[in-house]
Design a protein around this motif. Structure first.
Motif, PDB file in Angstrom:
ATOM      1  N   ASP A 243       0.812  -1.214   0.000  1.00  0.00           N
ATOM      2  CA  ASP A 243       0.000   0.000   0.000  1.00  0.00           C
ATOM      3  C   ASP A 243       0.850   1.270   0.000  1.00  0.00           C
ATOM      4  N   SER A 244       2.107   1.148   0.372  1.00  0.00           N
ATOM      5  CA  SER A 244       2.962   2.331   0.445  1.00  0.00           C
ATOM      6  C   SER A 244       3.712   2.604  -0.848  1.00  0.00           C
ATOM      7  N   ILE A 245       3.729   1.658  -1.790  1.00  0.00           N
ATOM      8  CA  ILE A 245       4.462   1.861  -3.038  1.00  0.00           C
ATOM      9  C   ILE A 245       3.653   2.721  -3.994  1.00  0.00           C
ATOM     10  N   HIS A 246       4.344   3.305  -4.955  1.00  0.00           N
ATOM     11  CA  HIS A 246       3.690   4.169  -5.928  1.00  0.00           C
ATOM     12  C   HIS A 246       3.137   3.375  -7.116  1.00  0.00           C
ATOM     13  N   ASP A 247       3.607   2.133  -7.290  1.00  0.00           N
ATOM     14  CA  ASP A 247       3.095   1.306  -8.375  1.00  0.00           C
ATOM     15  C   ASP A 247       1.685   0.820  -8.036  1.00  0.00           C
ATOM     16  N   ILE A 248       0.911   0.553  -9.075  1.00  0.00           N
ATOM     17  CA  ILE A 248      -0.465   0.095  -8.908  1.00  0.00           C
ATOM     18  C   ILE A 248      -0.492  -1.428  -8.904  1.00  0.00           C
ATOM     19  N   LEU A 249      -1.162  -2.010  -7.895  1.00  0.00           N
ATOM     20  CA  LEU A 249      -1.341  -3.464  -7.842  1.00  0.00           C
ATOM     21  C   LEU A 249      -2.822  -3.780  -7.948  1.00  0.00           C
ATOM     22  N   LEU A 250      -3.150  -4.591  -8.927  1.00  0.00           N
ATOM     23  CA  LEU A 250      -4.539  -5.000  -9.169  1.00  0.00           C
ATOM     24  C   LEU A 250      -4.610  -6.517  -9.090  1.00  0.00           C
ATOM     25  N   ILE A 251      -5.520  -7.031  -8.255  1.00  0.00           N
ATOM     26  CA  ILE A 251      -5.671  -8.474  -8.076  1.00  0.00           C
ATOM     27  C   ILE A 251      -7.020  -8.918  -8.626  1.00  0.00           C
ATOM     28  N   LEU A 252      -6.997  -9.885  -9.541  1.00  0.00           N
ATOM     29  CA  LEU A 252      -8.219 -10.501 -10.079  1.00  0.00           C
ATOM     30  C   LEU A 252      -8.245 -11.965  -9.666  1.00  0.00           C
ATOM     31  N   ASP A 253      -9.449 -12.508  -9.452  1.00  0.00           N
ATOM     32  CA  ASP A 253      -9.532 -13.943  -9.235  1.00  0.00           C
ATOM     33  C   ASP A 253      -9.599 -14.642 -10.591  1.00  0.00           C
ATOM     34  N   LYS A 254      -9.706 -15.961 -10.564  1.00  0.00           N
ATOM     35  CA  LYS A 254      -9.656 -16.713 -11.824  1.00  0.00           C
ATOM     36  C   LYS A 254     -10.866 -16.438 -12.713  1.00  0.00           C
ATOM     37  N   ASP A 255     -11.940 -15.892 -12.121  1.00  0.00           N
ATOM     38  CA  ASP A 255     -13.131 -15.553 -12.911  1.00  0.00           C
ATOM     39  C   ASP A 255     -13.129 -14.095 -13.362  1.00  0.00           C
ATOM     40  N   LYS A 256     -11.979 -13.430 -13.216  1.00  0.00           N
ATOM     41  CA  LYS A 256     -11.773 -12.026 -13.626  1.00  0.00           C
ATOM     42  C   LYS A 256     -12.590 -11.050 -12.779  1.00  0.00           C
ATOM     43  N   ASN A 257     -12.837 -11.378 -11.510  1.00  0.00           N
ATOM     44  CA  ASN A 257     -13.461 -10.443 -10.590  1.00  0.00           C
ATOM     45  C   ASN A 257     -12.376  -9.696  -9.830  1.00  0.00           C
ATOM     46  N   VAL A 258     -12.576  -8.403  -9.624  1.00  0.00           N
ATOM     47  CA  VAL A 258     -11.593  -7.580  -8.921  1.00  0.00           C
ATOM     48  C   VAL A 258     -11.627  -7.931  -7.436  1.00  0.00           C
ATOM     49  N   GLN A 259     -10.491  -8.426  -6.914  1.00  0.00           N
ATOM     50  CA  GLN A 259     -10.420  -8.818  -5.508  1.00  0.00           C
ATOM     51  C   GLN A 259      -9.747  -7.772  -4.638  1.00  0.00           C
ATOM     52  N   ASP A 260      -8.817  -7.030  -5.204  1.00  0.00           N
ATOM     53  CA  ASP A 260      -8.158  -5.992  -4.406  1.00  0.00           C
ATOM     54  C   ASP A 260      -7.420  -5.018  -5.308  1.00  0.00           C
ATOM     55  N   ILE A 261      -7.281  -3.799  -4.805  1.00  0.00           N
ATOM     56  CA  ILE A 261      -6.512  -2.738  -5.463  1.00  0.00           C
ATOM     57  C   ILE A 261      -5.771  -2.013  -4.351  1.00  0.00           C
ATOM     58  N   ASN A 262      -4.480  -1.809  -4.509  1.00  0.00           N
ATOM     59  CA  ASN A 262      -3.750  -1.112  -3.450  1.00  0.00           C
ATOM     60  C   ASN A 262      -4.058   0.383  -3.477  1.00  0.00           C
ATOM     61  N   ASN A 263      -3.499   1.119  -2.512  1.00  0.00           N
ATOM     62  CA  ASN A 263      -3.831   2.542  -2.368  1.00  0.00           C
ATOM     63  C   ASN A 263      -3.508   3.336  -3.617  1.00  0.00           C
ATOM     64  N   ALA A 264      -2.367   3.031  -4.256  1.00  0.00           N
ATOM     65  CA  ALA A 264      -1.986   3.758  -5.470  1.00  0.00           C
ATOM     66  C   ALA A 264      -3.025   3.564  -6.567  1.00  0.00           C
ATOM     67  N   GLY A 265      -3.561   2.343  -6.665  1.00  0.00           N
ATOM     68  CA  GLY A 265      -4.583   2.066  -7.674  1.00  0.00           C
ATOM     69  C   GLY A 265      -5.896   2.752  -7.378  1.00  0.00           C
ATOM     70  N   LYS A 266      -6.254   2.844  -6.078  1.00  0.00           N
ATOM     71  CA  LYS A 266      -7.507   3.501  -5.704  1.00  0.00           C
ATOM     72  C   LYS A 266      -7.451   4.995  -5.987  1.00  0.00           C
ATOM     73  N   LYS A 267      -6.264   5.576  -5.878  1.00  0.00           N
ATOM     74  CA  LYS A 267      -6.117   7.015  -6.104  1.00  0.00           C
ATOM     75  C   LYS A 267      -5.951   7.353  -7.583  1.00  0.00           C
ATOM     76  N   SER A 268      -5.621   6.375  -8.402  1.00  0.00           N
ATOM     77  CA  SER A 268      -5.345   6.626  -9.815  1.00  0.00           C
ATOM     78  C   SER A 268      -6.628   6.646 -10.639  1.00  0.00           C
ATOM     79  N   GLU A 269      -6.691   7.573 -11.582  1.00  0.00           N
ATOM     80  CA  GLU A 269      -7.826   7.622 -12.512  1.00  0.00           C
ATOM     81  C   GLU A 269      -7.776   6.470 -13.503  1.00  0.00           C
ATOM     82  N   LEU A 270      -6.636   5.812 -13.561  1.00  0.00           N
ATOM     83  CA  LEU A 270      -6.437   4.733 -14.509  1.00  0.00           C
ATOM     84  C   LEU A 270      -7.428   3.595 -14.287  1.00  0.00           C
ATOM     85  N   LEU A 271      -7.723   3.303 -13.011  1.00  0.00           N
ATOM     86  CA  LEU A 271      -8.617   2.201 -12.679  1.00  0.00           C
ATOM     87  C   LEU A 271      -9.925   2.706 -12.074  1.00  0.00           C
TER      88      LEU A 271
END
Length: 523
Positions: A243-271
């Motif tokens: 959660d402290s890194i600047h890179d975005i981490l996106l976790i999907l399960d095997k059915d392509k459901n979003v399971q988690d997004i770190n803080n950088a991803g939540k703040k980014s307009e990208l996702l």
């Protein structure tokens, strides 16, 4: 005397549940990096205080002491429903709640709590109350006032709102988040079910199960909140690092459901189009790019890096399989890195490796690379190729008289003149010093010579302003072109054009000389 062994035993059980609730509150506070943990900690603290107040109430023997403990309970129970609703909102939204929600949720509980603390000075909450002897301990009987009705409506409303929100959320989510939502929903309806199954204090043998129901509710909530997060210190520390890194981490399960997004991803307009617990959607350009480039069952998926430009920024992302204990694909981890500055630096280094800094033309190295390419094409297709080298006449005199800055301005002006008078298929660059080179694909001797003459006359017509002085320059041109370049290479062609240039310098300057003319003179 109302005091019995049953009341003591019941009080001990309730105090024990209160202690456990306090433990869950403290545990949640120390795990506050988990989304919703702070709200859950406060919720469990209010339950613990309510249970403690009830334990002392059932062992009180006078109406004054019972009322004091009821006031104490009022101070906490009034806030349990809105705090739980805040917890639900935090869980669903995965981001902090706006201040206006706090005001709207707590204005009524604050008023009711104030009325509860001053219960014996008005009839707004209770019109009347009296003490009766129960089978096990004394009980308070009361007739509700106008604000008692407001309290009941408010508690039912907030509880119902939380349950509806959770029900809608669990129906829309998938995977681990859905399991969390199901547990929280079950916990949320437990007090309601208990209130329906257990009538209000209308019988003398009444034993209130609500403290135990609320404790069980807290246990289910803690399982939902922490069981699906990090259970040990090492994993918690790892996730805090993620959660402290600047890179975005996106976790999907095997059915392509979003399971988690770190803080950088939540703040980014990208996702911004993705939500935890929901299927991975392809609304944004970036999401579409991810899905188009990712081959999810590729065994070497982690070895591939994809690049993407969006909203004037550059990104790269890699994908790795998340495997379960059986080495089966359990999900996918996307690591997305904004590398705009790196790309800019690489582009600048590439530009410097290719272009001349002063004139923005190709430099000598790139000219030779491009000449090699064009000669290879000409040999393969059996077509002509022309080479022109030009050198500014008496350029040293310009530097000596006007200075090197003036000389730079002359070179920039000549470079612009050359670009303006060439076709897009013809390649030009600075060969070195005051020399320039032009590569003319599919151009025979006459055509290449014509190009050289067009450039020469254009340069001759140039008028360059140097600090108010108007100066003119001329250039000499060496031209080489041959229909048969079998066995020839870039070095030979450039050497022949340079020989023609030397002849142009020796025979008067400001002229173009075709290398074939030199061959005729030497025959």
């Amino acid at each position: 005397m109302f005091f019995t062994e049953i009341s003591v035993l019941w009080a001990i059980l309730i105090i024990s549940s209160s202690v456990l609730a306090l433990y869950l509150s403290a545990y949640s506070f120390f795990r506050r990096q988990v989304s919703g943990a702070i709200e859950f900690s406060i919720f469990m603290f209010t339950i613990a205080m309510y249970s403690l107040g009830y334990a002392f109430e059932i062992n009180a023997v006078t109406i004054e002491r019972i009322l004091n403990f009821i006031r104490f309970q009022f101070l906490w129970t009034t806030f349990t429903a809105p705090i739980f609703l805040l917890f639900v909102l935090r869980f669903i939204r995965q981001k902090p709640i706006k201040s206006i929600y706090y005001f709207l949720l707590f204005i009524i509980p604050v008023i009711i709590a104030a009325l509860g603390l001053t219960i014996d000075s008005h009839t707004l909450l209770y019109r009347s109350y009296y003490l009766v002897e129960g089978d096990h301990f004394p009980l308070i009987r009361y007739e509700g006032g106008s604000w008692y009705a407001v309290q009941q409506i408010y508690l039912i409303g907030t509880s119902l709102a939380a349950e509806i929100l959770l029900l809608v959320y669990l129906l829309r989510t998938r995977g681990t988040v859905q399991k969390q939502a199901i547990l929280i929903f079950i916990a949320s309806v437990m007090p309601t079910v208990n209130a329906i199954l257990q009538p209000e204090r209308s019988v003398n043998s009444y034993l209130d199960l609500q403290p135990f129901v609320m404790l069980l509710m807290g246990i289910l909530l803690s399982i939902a909140l922490f069981r699906f997060q990090m259970l040990d210190l090492v994993r918690a520390a790892r996730w805090m690092a993620v959660d402290s890194i600047h890179d975005i981490l996106l976790i999907l399960d095997k059915d392509k459901n979003v399971q988690d997004i770190n803080n950088a991803g939540k703040k980014s307009e990208l996702l911004s189009d993705l939500k935890i617990g929901f299927p991975f959607c392809c609304k944004s350009e970036f999401s579409q790019f991810i899905m188009s480039k990712t081959i999810f069952d590729d065994i070497d998926i982690h070895k591939r890096t994809h690049h993407f430009d969006w909203n004037n920024k550059s990104y790269k992302f890699t994908v790795s399989h998340v495997l379960n204990r059986n080495e089966e694909i359990h999900g996918y981890a996307f690591l997305i890195n904004e590398n705009t500055e790196v790309v800019k630096l690489m582009n600048e280094l590439e530009r410097q490796a290719i272009y001349d800094e002063l004139t923005s033309m190709f430099n000598r190295r790139q000219l030779i690379n491009l000449a090699n390419r064009e000669i290879e094409i000409a040999q393969r297709n059996a077509t002509d190729i022309g080479i022109i080298i030009l050198d500014l006449d008496y350029f040293k005199l310009v530097n000596d008289r006007y200075g090197h800055l003036a000389g730079d301005k002359v070179l920039i002006s000549v470079a612009a003149c050359i670009r303006e008078n060439l076709r897009t298929s013809e390649i030009s660059g600075r060969y070195g010093g005051e020399e320039f080179c032009i590569i003319c694909p599919q151009s025979n001797g006459a055509e290449t010579y014509s190009i050289a003459e067009r450039l020469r006359t254009s340069i001759e017509r140039l008028v360059i302003d140097i600090g108010g002085d108007k100066i003119k320059v001329t250039a000499s041109f060496g031209v080489h072109s041959t229909p048969d370049i079998t066995g020839l290479n870039t070095e030979v062609l450039l050497q022949n054009a340079d020989s023609a240039l030397y002849e142009a310098k020796e025979t008067g300057r400001n002229r173009s000389v075709l290398w074939s003319e030199i061959m005729l003179l030497h025959s």
